[in-house]
Design an enzyme around this catalytic site. Structure first.
Site, PDB file in Angstrom:
ATOM      1  N   CYS A   1     106.131 -13.348  36.816  1.00  0.00           N
ATOM      2  CA  CYS A   1     106.621 -14.083  37.981  1.00  0.00           C
ATOM      3  C   CYS A   1     107.679 -13.200  38.653  1.00  0.00           C
ATOM      4  CB  CYS A   1     107.221 -15.409  37.527  1.00  0.00           C
ATOM      5  SG  CYS A   1     107.961 -16.330  38.880  1.00  0.00           S
TER       6      CYS A   1
ATOM      7  N   CYS B   1     106.214 -16.755  46.537  1.00  0.00           N
ATOM      8  CA  CYS B   1     105.673 -16.199  45.292  1.00  0.00           C
ATOM      9  C   CYS B   1     105.890 -14.687  45.354  1.00  0.00           C
ATOM     10  CB  CYS B   1     104.188 -16.537  45.168  1.00  0.00           C
ATOM     11  SG  CYS B   1     103.437 -15.819  43.706  1.00  0.00           S
TER      12      CYS B   1
HETATM   13  N1  LIG Z   1     101.919 -18.996  38.932  1.00  0.00           N
HETATM   14  C1  LIG Z   1     101.702 -17.631  38.629  1.00  0.00           C
HETATM   15  C2  LIG Z   1     102.876 -16.899  38.066  1.00  0.00           C
HETATM   16  C3  LIG Z   1     104.135 -17.117  38.855  1.00  0.00           C
HETATM   17  C4  LIG Z   1     104.219 -16.344  40.158  1.00  0.00           C
HETATM   18  C5  LIG Z   1     105.596 -16.439  40.721  1.00  0.00           C
HETATM   19  N2  LIG Z   1     105.965 -17.608  41.386  1.00  0.00           N
HETATM   20  C6  LIG Z   1     106.059 -15.176  41.415  1.00  0.00           C
HETATM   21  O1  LIG Z   1     107.101 -15.228  42.082  1.00  0.00           O
HETATM   22  O2  LIG Z   1     105.456 -14.127  41.215  1.00  0.00           O
HETATM   23  C7  LIG Z   1     100.558 -17.459  37.650  1.00  0.00           C
HETATM   24  O3  LIG Z   1     100.454 -18.202  36.671  1.00  0.00           O
HETATM   25  O4  LIG Z   1      99.776 -16.522  37.852  1.00  0.00           O
END
Ligand SMILES: N[C@@H](CCC[C@H](N)C(=O)O)C(=O)O
Length: 260
Positions: free
Chosen positions: A74, A199
């Site tokens: 993340c 994200c």
């Molecule tokens: N939900 C994603 C991982 C998290 C991504 C995150 N919010 C970021 O900032 O990169 C997954 O399970 O692939």
């Protein structure tokens, strides 16, 4: 039992942070983690992150999505964890830590922005309508006409659960170009199963995908996300991207105690 937690957010991607250097946290309790991330019955967050001791680096990042399952990298969470590590006096302004996808270097600048080095990327799958790549987490990237009114949750879920990505699924980013080196994006996150305000691995994926598609010639790309602005920079050699950095705010929101 009482659990002390901290809440951080990076461009609106928000996380419950727990100092687990004493290894007390019940790491396999999916229901508990999902409860802590619940916005009505718990603290609320897109994910929960444990800061743990590591023998070879400053600390270990253990990341869970809000559904309670441990997941891959993340980017925003990593940046927030660096700010949290500084708050705990584990680091000063530079660090190397270990996460699910390997080592990460990071720096905190005088203005509090956190720059996080992401994994190198060399496998970018370009298709007619979309690009797929892994920037620590898997990302589908697709340009759309009317981003503001686009059905991110319904179309994101359709792609995430569709035949393309099978059981494992993917995060899904919808993108609009703003100028030569600026893009707006909205992301459907796997494991949150909804649109989030930002994200970090998604913003990184969009910057690299737009470079691969020749939408930008710049190695510094501005990303407008729903919760603010991020900056991604990289060195590019044909389809190999190294020295990939994700930079943006990572802010303390509040701390508290919850009974578990
Ligand atoms: N939900 C994603 C991982 C998290 C991504 C995150 N919010 C970021 O900032 O990169 C997954 O399970 O692939």
């Amino acid at each position: 039992m009482q659990l002390e937690f901290y809440k951080y957010q990076g461009t609106g991607n928000d996380f419950v942070m727990v100092d687990n250097r004493t290894d007390f946290f019940p790491k396999n309790n999916i229901e508990l983690i999902a409860h802590l991330c619940d916005r009505k019955f718990g603290i609320g967050g897109d994910g929960l992150i444990l800061l743990e001791n590591d023998v070879e680096t400053d600390f270990r990042m253990v990341y869970y999505n809000s559904d309670g399952n441990q997941s891959s990298m993340c980017g925003n969470g990593g940046r927030c964890l660096v700010a949290f590590a500084k708050e705990l006096n584990v680091i000063i302004n530079t660090t190397t830590f270990i996460a699910m996808d390997g080592l990460h270097h990071a720096t905190i600048s005088d203005d509090g922005l956190v720059s996080l080095q992401m994994i190198n990327v060399n496998a970018v799958n370009v298709n007619q309508d979309y690009v797929f790549l892994n920037t620590g987490s898997p990302h589908h990237v697709q340009l759309v006409e009317d981003l503001e009114n686009y059905g991110v949750k319904e179309n994101g879920a359709r792609i995430r659960y569709g035949d393309l990505y099978g059981e494992v699924g993917s995060n899904v980013n919808f993108v609009k170009q703003v100028d030569e080196n600026t893009f707006s994006l909205r992301t459907y996150e796997r494991g949150v199963e909804d649109e989030t305000l930002s994200c970090g691995t998604g913003a990184t994926a969009v910057a690299i995908a737009m470079s691969i598609l020749d939408k930008t010639q710049s190695s510094t790309v501005n990303l407008n996300v729903q919760g603010g602005k991020l900056l991604v920079s990289f060195d590019k050699n044909k389809s190999l991207f190294t020295n990939v950095k994700l930079k943006g705010p990572a802010e303390f929101v509040f701390k508290g105690i919850i009974a578990i």
